[in-house]
Design a protein around this motif. Structure first.
Motif, PDB file in Angstrom:
ATOM      1  N   MET A  80      -6.243 -49.002   5.499  1.00  0.00           N
ATOM      2  CA  MET A  80      -6.635 -49.052   6.904  1.00  0.00           C
ATOM      3  C   MET A  80      -6.709 -47.641   7.498  1.00  0.00           C
ATOM      4  O   MET A  80      -7.605 -47.338   8.299  1.00  0.00           O
ATOM      5  CB  MET A  80      -5.668 -49.909   7.698  1.00  0.00           C
ATOM      6  N   LEU A  81      -5.777 -46.777   7.123  1.00  0.00           N
ATOM      7  CA  LEU A  81      -5.830 -45.385   7.567  1.00  0.00           C
ATOM      8  C   LEU A  81      -7.186 -44.765   7.231  1.00  0.00           C
ATOM      9  O   LEU A  81      -7.806 -44.072   8.059  1.00  0.00           O
ATOM     10  CB  LEU A  81      -4.726 -44.571   6.891  1.00  0.00           C
ATOM     11  N   ALA A 109      -2.428 -41.559   3.276  1.00  0.00           N
ATOM     12  CA  ALA A 109      -2.776 -42.769   2.516  1.00  0.00           C
ATOM     13  C   ALA A 109      -2.352 -42.625   1.063  1.00  0.00           C
ATOM     14  O   ALA A 109      -1.743 -43.532   0.475  1.00  0.00           O
ATOM     15  CB  ALA A 109      -4.280 -43.029   2.613  1.00  0.00           C
ATOM     16  N   ARG A 122       1.377 -43.064   0.617  1.00  0.00           N
ATOM     17  CA  ARG A 122       1.822 -44.465   0.648  1.00  0.00           C
ATOM     18  C   ARG A 122       1.566 -45.158  -0.686  1.00  0.00           C
ATOM     19  O   ARG A 122       2.409 -45.913  -1.190  1.00  0.00           O
ATOM     20  CB  ARG A 122       1.112 -45.214   1.781  1.00  0.00           C
ATOM     21  N   ARG A 166       2.362 -54.209   1.988  1.00  0.00           N
ATOM     22  CA  ARG A 166       2.222 -53.711   3.352  1.00  0.00           C
ATOM     23  C   ARG A 166       1.786 -52.250   3.365  1.00  0.00           C
ATOM     24  O   ARG A 166       0.887 -51.862   4.117  1.00  0.00           O
ATOM     25  CB  ARG A 166       3.550 -53.868   4.106  1.00  0.00           C
ATOM     26  N   GLU A 167       2.390 -51.433   2.517  1.00  0.00           N
ATOM     27  CA  GLU A 167       2.060 -50.012   2.518  1.00  0.00           C
ATOM     28  C   GLU A 167       0.677 -49.751   1.922  1.00  0.00           C
ATOM     29  O   GLU A 167      -0.019 -48.816   2.345  1.00  0.00           O
ATOM     30  CB  GLU A 167       3.148 -49.240   1.787  1.00  0.00           C
ATOM     31  N   GLU A 182      -1.828 -51.832   2.280  1.00  0.00           N
ATOM     32  CA  GLU A 182      -2.703 -52.228   3.387  1.00  0.00           C
ATOM     33  C   GLU A 182      -2.792 -51.114   4.433  1.00  0.00           C
ATOM     34  O   GLU A 182      -3.882 -50.774   4.918  1.00  0.00           O
ATOM     35  CB  GLU A 182      -2.160 -53.505   4.015  1.00  0.00           C
ATOM     36  N   GLU A 183      -1.654 -50.530   4.770  1.00  0.00           N
ATOM     37  CA  GLU A 183      -1.633 -49.429   5.735  1.00  0.00           C
ATOM     38  C   GLU A 183      -2.457 -48.248   5.225  1.00  0.00           C
ATOM     39  O   GLU A 183      -3.176 -47.592   5.997  1.00  0.00           O
ATOM     40  CB  GLU A 183      -0.193 -48.984   5.987  1.00  0.00           C
ATOM     41  N   ARG A 237      -5.374 -38.151   7.181  1.00  0.00           N
ATOM     42  CA  ARG A 237      -5.372 -39.577   6.821  1.00  0.00           C
ATOM     43  C   ARG A 237      -5.378 -39.755   5.304  1.00  0.00           C
ATOM     44  O   ARG A 237      -4.681 -40.633   4.766  1.00  0.00           O
ATOM     45  CB  ARG A 237      -6.578 -40.286   7.452  1.00  0.00           C
TER      46      ARG A 237
END
Length: 397
Positions: free
Chosen positions: A334-335, A282, A285, A327-328, A330-331, A278
């Motif tokens: 969250m990961l 992350a 990204r 968006r990336e 945020e992803e 993760r």
């Protein structure tokens, strides 16, 4: 008023190092900023002292007139410390660039007596705009004016409409603090410390020279650094702050996982392949989003430094490239958050605050990757572009 030669202009490296040096203080103050729902004056003063609000300011009024990529890199560092403070640095620091688009008199009005005056904004075209002789009359309430308590002026967005009420242009209006009131209605779950209150006007007159179109993108005799499109500079600034926040999430996750022990087996959490997977994904990204922003700046600088406007095909694609950064980011956070289990949900865990702040930032209109993807896809298929985004009229491919 040209004060450029009265002040030494720091290098990009110096400005980025100044931002890095502020991160420990910002980390320490982040919870306080959120609790107080506003960035305190001393943090804004530190940003001002570091020269961050001069990076995009025209030299004519005491600024550095630097490439926007310098500003983006500073924001990417500040975001690692306090998300709300970085957001204020972003929104209050990008406005000086817009004075390269306003008529010269607007900048004289703001900075002729004091060249470090701060300008806030709310670009949502929600108020009443009435054309009158010599200018416009504005009334209404404009929301989400980030850091507005620190501003002595505000830039407001609004539609110019024809006789049938149909919008045909989108304008920015520069308004002094004496003509508006601040409404404290900022009660939110993310970026709570930005103090993004509303501003309210009642029949305020704005002279013609304090307006410009954010729709028109035309060649002029302004300096090279003001030949980028409004959308690119503003949207990239927002994305840069969010990328910095996401990197702060990565930093915080590393701090926690280096010392955390798995309660079920007594092993160091850092040994878990899932934690490492993760974290790696992350970080990838965040790095990709950062690289995209800086690559856009580099590629478009080739046009403006040769006194060319950035081609329409590039600008349409750039809007989606920038929007995907939110968006990336945020992803990415969250990961990481999903690997913190129950510990992550406590309010004293900084990662949950960073997650909320990144989600809020990614909800900004500049980070709308859904509509922006549809616009680019339609453009590639030969459909006309929507009006008032790239020009006043729909544009064919």
């Amino acid at each position: 008023m040209n004060t450029a030669n009265k002040r030494d202009i720091p290098t990009e490296e110096v400005l980025v190092e100044r931002a890095k040096a502020l991160v420990p203080m910002l980390l320490e103050r982040a919870a306080e900023v959120e609790k107080n729902r506003a960035v305190p004056a001393d943090i804004i003063a530190a940003f001002k002292e570091a020269g961050f609000f001069r990076i995009l300011q025209p030299k004519r009024w005491g600024g550095y007139e630097m490439n926007p990529s310098v500003f983006y890199k500073v924001l990417m560092e500040l975001g690692r410390g306090c998300c709300s403070s970085a957001w204020n640095a972003m929104i209050l620091g990008v406005h000086p660039w817009e004075f390269g688009l306003f008529p010269q008199q607007a900048g004289d009005d703001v900075w002729s007596a004091k060249d470090d005056v701060i300008v806030a904004s709310s670009y949502a075209p929600v108020g009443s705009i009435k054309k009158v002789e010599g200018g416009y009359v504005l009334s209404g309430r404009w929301p989400t004016s980030s850091g507005t308590d620190h501003g002595e002026w505000v830039i407001l967005g609004g539609f110019e409409r024809d006789d049938q009420g149909k919008p045909f242009n989108k304008l920015s209006f520069l308004v002094p603090r004496s003509d508006y009131t601040i409404v404290d209605d900022w009660h939110v779950f993310g970026l709570a410390g930005t103090g993004s209150k509303s501003v309210e006007l009642k029949e305020a007159f704005v002279p013609e020279h304090r307006t410009h179109s954010t729709t028109d993108y035309l060649m002029s005799d302004r300096g090279d650094m003001y030949l980028y499109s409004f959308q690119q500079v503003f949207y990239s600034s927002v994305a840069s702050a969010i990328v910095g926040m996401a990197q702060g999430g990565v930093d915080e996750f590393i701090r926690q996982m280096k010392t955390r022990v798995n309660g079920s087996n007594g092993l160091r959490a850092a040994l878990s392949p899932y934690v490492k997977d993760r974290l790696g994904n992350a970080q990838a990204r965040v790095r990709a989003a950062r690289a995209r922003i800086l690559n856009i700046a580099q590629e478009t600088t080739r046009y403006v430094e040769s006194r060319q406007l950035v081609p329409l095909s590039e600008r349409v694609a750039i809007n989606l490239d920038i929007a995907r950064c939110g968006r990336e980011s945020e992803e990415a956070v969250m990961l990481l958050f999903k690997a913190t289990s129950a510990r992550g949900i406590y309010l004293d865990n900084p990662l949950q605050r960073i997650l909320r702040d990144v989600i809020a930032g990614a909800n900004h209109i500049t980070q709308n990757a859904d509509d922006t993807a549809g616009i680019l896809g339609g453009y590639l298929l030969g459909e006309p572009l929507p009006p008032l985004l790239f020009s006043r009229d729909p544009l064919p491919q």
